[in-house]
Scaffold this active site. Structure first.
Site, PDB file in Angstrom:
ATOM      1  N   ASP A 273      45.378  87.189 147.323  1.00 58.57           N
ATOM      2  CA  ASP A 273      46.100  86.330 146.381  1.00 58.57           C
ATOM      3  C   ASP A 273      46.673  87.073 145.186  1.00 58.57           C
ATOM      4  O   ASP A 273      47.101  86.443 144.221  1.00 58.57           O
ATOM      5  CB  ASP A 273      45.184  85.207 145.885  1.00 58.57           C
ATOM      6  N   CYS A 274      46.703  88.405 145.241  1.00 61.22           N
ATOM      7  CA  CYS A 274      47.192  89.167 144.085  1.00 61.22           C
ATOM      8  C   CYS A 274      48.640  88.809 143.761  1.00 61.22           C
ATOM      9  O   CYS A 274      49.002  88.610 142.598  1.00 61.22           O
ATOM     10  CB  CYS A 274      47.056  90.662 144.353  1.00 61.22           C
TER      11      CYS A 274
ATOM     12  N   HIS B 154      26.474  61.121 164.155  1.00 58.12           N
ATOM     13  CA  HIS B 154      25.922  61.801 165.326  1.00 58.12           C
ATOM     14  C   HIS B 154      27.008  62.530 166.108  1.00 58.12           C
ATOM     15  O   HIS B 154      26.845  62.800 167.297  1.00 58.12           O
ATOM     16  CB  HIS B 154      25.202  60.802 166.239  1.00 58.12           C
TER      17      HIS B 154
ATOM     18  N   SER C 232      42.569  89.289 137.190  1.00 50.54           N
ATOM     19  CA  SER C 232      43.816  89.893 136.707  1.00 50.54           C
ATOM     20  C   SER C 232      44.237  89.270 135.384  1.00 50.54           C
ATOM     21  O   SER C 232      44.624  89.975 134.448  1.00 50.54           O
ATOM     22  CB  SER C 232      44.932  89.722 137.740  1.00 50.54           C
TER      23      SER C 232
ATOM     24  N   ASP D 180      46.339 100.027 146.030  1.00 53.34           N
ATOM     25  CA  ASP D 180      45.760  98.862 145.371  1.00 53.34           C
ATOM     26  C   ASP D 180      46.872  97.957 144.851  1.00 53.34           C
ATOM     27  O   ASP D 180      47.783  98.426 144.151  1.00 53.34           O
ATOM     28  CB  ASP D 180      44.876  99.313 144.206  1.00 53.34           C
TER      29      ASP D 180
END
Length: 579
Positions: free
Chosen positions: A403-404, A221, A447, A557
């Protein structure tokens, strides 16, 4: 500041939630004028015991998710974290009695409001001549000393629903069901832990936790727990929980010892990700089995929540074969998991992977000098990618996950580890094939898949020849595979843009002539890097970035930048070696 909730109104959220459940489940129906859900086949229960439970809303799927054949007959819901009204409880008792049931068992969690309201309704029903019994469930293992109010009712209550439901379905009488589930309720315990609190619709969070703290032994609760401990790993927190639950000096402990057989429930308190839930479940199984405890069944999911609380509770129920058969009995309740009726402990959890096919002899295998050159190339590529990790992550944040750089660094470290284990194959085709498998396994993400596709396809033309024309054909094959399966084209703002620009320069290698590498290197790199830079002006046509507004994509990119950097590393080493 109140938290955001997807509700129509604070006052009506409990009614709306119950109406939604009934609207989507033809086996349920509402009791008019009351916040009560019942089985729609009440007439089929004639001559059997009815089971009613309930409590405050906000614990979904408890309790209405456990209505069905083999579990509950009906549920009475209160407002969020509020006991249901006596009048509604009494109306539910009357409804099942009028359907021809031979008695009703009320299964109640041990909270003052629930005990009072269900108890009062029971007394009123008994005064009307309706046979009604009540079992109060208290399975909380948080408190080490006995509290006057007793142990709180937590997720173990769902197991009582299941056992009572199986007995009622088998035609067992009211008195026997009451006695048997009362015994079962004493053989279990539950302990919860949370990373933060929850908030009732229209209200602020119920308590505050520091970033490095977790709350142990809390209820359902939003109330604070019995202890705050420092944030730790999942393994450490699970060990803390199970040690506390099974410590014989704890008055509310579960008497589990080596050789005991248990049902384990890993319950999401509402806001924990299923990734975390799986990690917790694995930690609990390993801990218990490490103590010699047999896990007869493991139930993992959301059974009794506390709104959006990001936490988990663990429940242990000591079982023997007769009790296990009741747990395994069939039920149509929507929220009960359909798990295999076999023991978790002792089951083989893995199987050997298929063996790799033997490598075919390669007529293009080169000598040791070429192999050493390949090592230098790969080492430079790895160093380059590791140095770009932060830059690539920063570029990738515009597309959402950021995260590349981490993904490419993971690939680089995998290649470095591989090179330390053994020299790479001398054959270019075998080298690319091995790299493909390595990246598919270790790099992860799209990738890893795209590089894997590229390298697998590029290896094929190099099986017969390794001249410049074959390398150009390898580039073409790799690009074709990336386009075919990745659904990207030049101009779509992906790594393909850099590689495509390089591939166009390599077309010159298909013409007979001298070694063109020194001549091509500058133009190839300039074109690849220019193509990468140009992606900042492109609208994404493929990949995750294609779902992001183009107004937010004002940087190159990251995949294209990484691909151009890899090409530079390769060509600079080859040029320095006079290749």
């Amino acid at each position: 500041m109140t938290s955001k909730k997807l509700v129509n109104s604070v006052a009506g959220c409990a009614d709306d939630a119950l109406a939604g459940l009934v609207a989507c489940n033809p086996s349920l129906q509402l009791l008019q004028g009351h916040r009560v859900a019942l089985r729609s086949d009440l007439d089929s229960l004639k001559g059997r015991v009815a089971l009613l439970s309930g409590g405050g809303s906000g614990h979904e799927p408890a309790h209405a998710g456990f209505i069905g054949k083999g579990m509950l007959t009906g549920v009475i819901a209160g407002a969020v974290f509020t006991s249901p009204a006596v009048g509604s409880i009494l109306a539910a008792i009357r409804a099942v009695a009028q359907a021809g049931t031979v008695g009703t068992l009320l299964i109640v969690k041990n909270y003052t409001g629930d005990r009072l309201n269900f108890g009062l309704a029971r007394e009123q029903a008994r005064a009307e001549g309706i046979p009604v019994e009540m079992v109060v469930v208290g399975d909380d293992s948080a408190f080490t000393v006995l509290k006057k109010a007793g142990r709180r009712g937590l997720c173990g209550t769902v197991l009582i629903h299941k056992v009572a439901g199986a007995l009622a379905e088998a035609g067992v009488g009211l008195e026997e069901i009451t006695n048997r589930v009362s015994v079962v309720a004493k053989a279990m315990g539950t302990l919860g832990v949370s990373l933060s609190s929850c908030s009732v619709p229209g209200s602020r969070p119920t308590f505050e936790l520091s970033a490095d703290e977790v709350e142990l032994g809390l209820g359902i609760h939003g109330e604070a727990g019995v202890l705050r401990i420092k944030m730790a790993t999942a393994d450490e927190i699970v060990a803390h929980m199970l040690n506390h639950m099974t410590d014989s000096s704890n008055v509310s402990h579960v008497p589990v010892q080596s050789g005991s057989s248990v049902v384990l429930m890993v319950n999401n308190l509402g806001g924990l990700s299923y990734l975390e839930l799986g990690i917790i479940a694995d930690a609990a199984v390993r801990f218990l089995e490490g103590r010699g405890v047999k896990i007869a069944r493991a139930l993992v999911g959301t059974f009794m929540s506390a709104l959006e609380m990001p936490g988990v509770s663990l429940t242990l129920l000591l079982v023997d074969e007769p009790l296990l058969k009741l747990i395994d009995a069939e039920t149509t309740a929507a929220a009960w998991p359909n798990v295999a009726k076999v023991s978790v402990t002792g089951r083989k959890r893995s199987r050997a992977a298929p063996a790799e096919p033997p490598e075919a002899p390669d007529a293009t295998a080169a000598g040791g000098a070429t192999s050493k050159q390949m090592v230098r190339v790969l080492e430079r590529v790895c160093t380059t990618l590791l140095g770009l990790e932060d830059q690539l992550n920063a570029l990738d944040r515009a597309a959402g996950d950021g995260d590349c750089g981490t993904t490419h660094s993971r690939a680089a470290r995998a290649i470095q580890g591989w090179l330390k284990e053994s020299p790479p194959p001398a054959s270019p085709a075998q080298l690319l094939s091995k790299l493909s498998l390595l990246l598919l396994e270790k790099m992860g993400g799209s990738s890893g898949a795209l590089y894997g596709l590229f390298l697998t396809a590029a290896a094929q033309p190099l099986k017969a020849k390794t001249d410049l024309a074959a390398w150009s054909a390898a580039m073409d094959a790799g690009l074709e595979a990336m386009q075919k399966y990745g659904k990207a084209a030049p101009g779509d703002r992906t790594m393909l843009d850099s590689l495509w620009a390089a591939g166009q320069e390599l077309q010159a290698w298909k013409s007979p002539g001298a070694n063109l590498l020194p001549v091509l290197t500058k133009a190839l790199l300039e074109n690849a890097e220019a193509a990468a830079e140009a992606t900042k002006n492109m609208e994404a046509g493929a990949g995750r970035a294609s779902y992001i507004s183009s107004a937010r994509l004002d940087q190159p990119d990251p995949g294209a930048v990484a691909a151009a950097a890899i090409l530079r590393a390769i060509l600079e080493v080859l040029q320095s070696q006079g290749a």
